[in-house]
Design an enzyme around this catalytic site. Sequence first.
Site, PDB file in Angstrom:
ATOM      1  N   ASP A  87      26.482 -13.807  51.369  1.00 31.01           N
ATOM      2  CA  ASP A  87      26.427 -12.809  50.298  1.00 31.01           C
ATOM      3  C   ASP A  87      27.134 -13.297  49.027  1.00 31.01           C
ATOM      4  OD1 ASP A  87      25.661 -11.503  52.641  1.00 31.01           O
ATOM      5  OD2 ASP A  87      26.473  -9.589  51.972  1.00 31.01           O
ATOM      6  N   HIS A  89      26.694 -10.998  45.896  1.00 32.68           N
ATOM      7  CA  HIS A  89      26.986  -9.666  45.349  1.00 32.68           C
ATOM      8  C   HIS A  89      27.407  -9.669  43.878  1.00 32.68           C
ATOM      9  CE1 HIS A  89      26.216  -6.948  48.592  1.00 32.68           C
ATOM     10  NE2 HIS A  89      26.919  -7.673  49.449  1.00 32.68           N
ATOM     11  N   ASP A 115      21.553 -10.613  49.525  1.00 33.95           N
ATOM     12  CA  ASP A 115      22.588  -9.824  48.858  1.00 33.95           C
ATOM     13  C   ASP A 115      23.114 -10.565  47.627  1.00 33.95           C
ATOM     14  OD1 ASP A 115      22.169  -7.862  50.698  1.00 33.95           O
ATOM     15  OD2 ASP A 115      24.264  -7.672  51.324  1.00 33.95           O
ATOM     16  N   ASP A 118      24.434  -6.209  43.349  1.00 36.92           N
ATOM     17  CA  ASP A 118      25.238  -5.026  43.670  1.00 36.92           C
ATOM     18  C   ASP A 118      26.724  -5.360  43.845  1.00 36.92           C
ATOM     19  OD1 ASP A 118      23.217  -3.150  43.504  1.00 36.92           O
ATOM     20  OD2 ASP A 118      22.784  -3.159  45.654  1.00 36.92           O
ATOM     21  N   ARG A 119      27.532  -4.374  43.488  1.00 36.55           N
ATOM     22  CA  ARG A 119      28.990  -4.373  43.628  1.00 36.55           C
ATOM     23  C   ARG A 119      29.705  -5.261  42.604  1.00 36.55           C
ATOM     24  NH1 ARG A 119      30.665  -1.490  48.029  1.00 36.55           N
ATOM     25  NH2 ARG A 119      29.227  -1.248  49.768  1.00 36.55           N
ATOM     26  N   ASN A 147      19.699  -6.772  52.606  1.00 33.80           N
ATOM     27  CA  ASN A 147      19.488  -5.327  52.558  1.00 33.80           C
ATOM     28  C   ASN A 147      19.718  -4.751  51.161  1.00 33.80           C
ATOM     29  OD1 ASN A 147      22.344  -5.941  53.308  1.00 33.80           O
ATOM     30  ND2 ASN A 147      22.592  -3.733  53.114  1.00 33.80           N
ATOM     31  N   HIS A 148      20.455  -5.478  50.290  1.00 35.73           N
ATOM     32  CA  HIS A 148      20.666  -4.983  48.926  1.00 35.73           C
ATOM     33  C   HIS A 148      19.515  -5.349  47.990  1.00 35.73           C
ATOM     34  CE1 HIS A 148      24.735  -3.144  48.711  1.00 35.73           C
ATOM     35  NE2 HIS A 148      24.831  -3.730  49.887  1.00 35.73           N
ATOM     36  N   HIS A 197      19.449 -12.664  56.979  1.00 38.19           N
ATOM     37  CA  HIS A 197      20.544 -11.933  56.352  1.00 38.19           C
ATOM     38  C   HIS A 197      21.384 -11.160  57.361  1.00 38.19           C
ATOM     39  CE1 HIS A 197      22.958  -9.842  53.443  1.00 38.19           C
ATOM     40  NE2 HIS A 197      22.668  -8.699  54.050  1.00 38.19           N
ATOM     41  N   ARG A 244      26.023   1.636  60.799  1.00 37.97           N
ATOM     42  CA  ARG A 244      25.500   1.600  59.429  1.00 37.97           C
ATOM     43  C   ARG A 244      24.409   2.647  59.207  1.00 37.97           C
ATOM     44  NH1 ARG A 244      26.670  -3.292  56.599  1.00 37.97           N
ATOM     45  NH2 ARG A 244      27.394  -5.036  57.888  1.00 37.97           N
ATOM     46  N   HIS A 271      25.947 -10.749  55.680  1.00 43.34           N
ATOM     47  CA  HIS A 271      25.899  -9.296  55.845  1.00 43.34           C
ATOM     48  C   HIS A 271      27.235  -8.631  56.179  1.00 43.34           C
ATOM     49  CE1 HIS A 271      23.802  -5.537  56.270  1.00 43.34           C
ATOM     50  NE2 HIS A 271      23.874  -5.473  57.582  1.00 43.34           N
TER      51      HIS A 271
END
Length: 341
Positions: A87, A89, A115, A118-119, A147-148, A197, A244, A271
């Site tokens: 990741d 991010h 990923d 995001d964040r 998943n993002h 992932h 989750r 992940h």
Amino acid sequence: KREQGHRAPARQERAPHAPDPPPESTERRTMTDVDSIIDKLKSCSVIKDNEVIPERDVEWLCKQARAIMVDEDNVQPVQLPVTVVGDIHGQFYDLIELFNVCGQVPDTNYVFMGDFVDRGYYSVETFLLLLAFKVRYRTRITLIRGNHESRQITQVYGFYDECLRKYGSTKVWRLCTETFDYLSLAAVVGDQFLCVHGGLSPTLDTLEQIRELQRVQEPPHEGPMCDLMWSDPDDIHGWGISARGAGYVFGGDIVQQFLHANDLKKIARSHQLVMEGHKWMFDERLVTVWSAPNYCYRCGNVASALEIESPTEQRFQTFEAAPPKFRQVPDFSSRSPDYFL
């Protein structure tokens, strides 16, 4: 990292700051344009000068990337040697640090396990740089969906808001999320390492079943495509329910069965935050690789990337966050968004 697979609220578009010039013909664009985009991003000049990659360039870049990735497999074969990355991010300065430590594209081959957004503060720049590398050096970099890389998740965890703030409309977000649909679901490195992932699925016993999935879509809330992006390994036997709210947890016996059935040796996945940057499980049959140092600018973890030189030679490159003097923080004049708190 415990985000839930929930539906995002509808958002309203704002008017763009200024209209873009008419789009140029695709035929007139060349690799020189890609090199220019790469140079602007790698030098961080767009961030330092409070600028953005023009919307028309993003549109062209996404179109070129989709044309390349549509011909790639759900399970993309990758030759050795290669560096496998977890990741990111949106931690753009740490992505630049990763390249400084592990090698620059195209001198080093890469598999990124999703990923990208995001964040972090700079999801736009992060994804566009990886996309530009894909267009410029298509065989040197493989991008796997996390998943993002989802319309719904990005409306909750920052990428949507970042696009709206930087461009004044949702067009760039729509262009990027449409491009997410073309990302591969997994990769097989050197015919022996599965890169994915999240993890495995109770409905997928073979690589051929993954290859048969229809990937060009928003990830469903359940089912095999969802499981590949959301599942996690755990110290259990068989399958379990994931906290989750999407995917499953799976034990070492499941990993061993999948590897044996598909003539594979190991699984690399991301992940999950790992404070040491990587974590082996199940007699070193599965490894979690985490590549976002000091995750969310507060977790204090180191990051790593997995360098696979041969079927018998692998090593981890561990690195810390880029020094503060080399990074820039956006000005959130009103308040810091919730996903940074």
